[in-house]
Design a protein around this motif. Structure first.
Motif, PDB file in Angstrom:
ATOM      1  N   ASP A   1      13.204   3.149   5.222  1.00  0.00           N
ATOM      2  CA  ASP A   1      13.480   1.875   4.865  1.00  0.00           C
ATOM      3  C   ASP A   1      13.847   1.154   6.202  1.00  0.00           C
ATOM      4  N   TRP A   2      13.331   0.031   6.583  1.00  0.00           N
ATOM      5  CA  TRP A   2      13.693  -0.808   7.647  1.00  0.00           C
ATOM      6  C   TRP A   2      13.312  -2.272   7.807  1.00  0.00           C
ATOM      7  N   ASN A   3      14.122  -2.957   8.579  1.00  0.00           N
ATOM      8  CA  ASN A   3      13.623  -4.442   8.773  1.00  0.00           C
ATOM      9  C   ASN A   3      13.043  -4.389  10.313  1.00  0.00           C
TER      10      ASN A   3
ATOM     11  N   ARG B   1      11.033 -10.744  10.357  1.00  0.00           N
ATOM     12  CA  ARG B   1      12.088  -9.577  10.152  1.00  0.00           C
ATOM     13  C   ARG B   1      11.627  -9.018   8.615  1.00  0.00           C
TER      14      ARG B   1
ATOM     15  N   ARG C   1      10.685  -6.697   5.763  1.00  0.00           N
ATOM     16  CA  ARG C   1      11.188  -5.525   5.316  1.00  0.00           C
ATOM     17  C   ARG C   1       9.943  -4.421   5.254  1.00  0.00           C
TER      18      ARG C   1
ATOM     19  N   ARG D   1       8.972  -0.290   3.823  1.00  0.00           N
ATOM     20  CA  ARG D   1       9.422   0.782   3.235  1.00  0.00           C
ATOM     21  C   ARG D   1       8.127   1.688   2.917  1.00  0.00           C
TER      22      ARG D   1
ATOM     23  N   GLU E   1       9.642 -11.735   4.802  1.00  0.00           N
ATOM     24  CA  GLU E   1      11.076 -11.927   5.315  1.00  0.00           C
ATOM     25  C   GLU E   1      11.441 -13.101   4.367  1.00  0.00           C
TER      26      GLU E   1
END
Length: 140
Positions: free
Chosen positions: A80-82, A96, A98, A100, A117
């Motif tokens: 998981d990251w932005n 930005r 997200r 997954r 975002e």
């Protein structure tokens, strides 16, 4: 500020773990199910040997992003990251969003979800794909 501290610690952990052990890299081809929005067609996912840290690269030449890694089962992990602008180099606008990514090591398959975002009527983007593993010896 918390986000940057968490990202820095994740990257530092990965570098430290990677410098003493071999890394495991998956190169995954992903096909987007959604017809709108930018979607990475290939992802490189690099795991530390103990699979307690990971980082992701969305396209050749883009930067590796540290991720939050959660073990879902014996054979699957959720990343998981932005994303930063440099991560999604082909994308026309900075975002930005997200990301997954669910990785299944047993079947060598991935599922990628991109959550916008900005909350709009548009639903999240989905993609699915397969991976090939290659062992890479980290530099010491």
């Amino acid at each position: 500020m918390y986000f940057w501290n968490r990202r820095f610690l994740g990257a530092l952990t990965f570098v430290l773990l990677g410098s003493v052990a071999a890394a495991e890299t998956l190169v995954c081809s992903v096909e987007g199910v959604s017809q709108s929005g930018w979607f990475p067609s290939q992802l490189s996912v690099e795991f530390a040997e103990d699979r307690k840290a990971a980082q992701v690269q969305a396209s050749v030449g883009s930067v590796f992003m540290p991720v939050t890694l959660v073990r879902r089962s014996d054979n699957s992990y959720l990343l998981d990251w932005n994303a930063e602008r440099a991560f999604v180099a082909q994308q026309a606008v900075a975002s930005r969003d997200r990301y997954r990514l669910l990785v299944n090591f047993e079947k060598m398959k991935v599922s990628l979800q991109i959550l916008p975002e900005v909350v709009t009527a548009e639903i999240s983007l989905w993609g699915f794909g397969t991976c090939a593993a290659e062992a890479v010896q980290a530099e010491k």
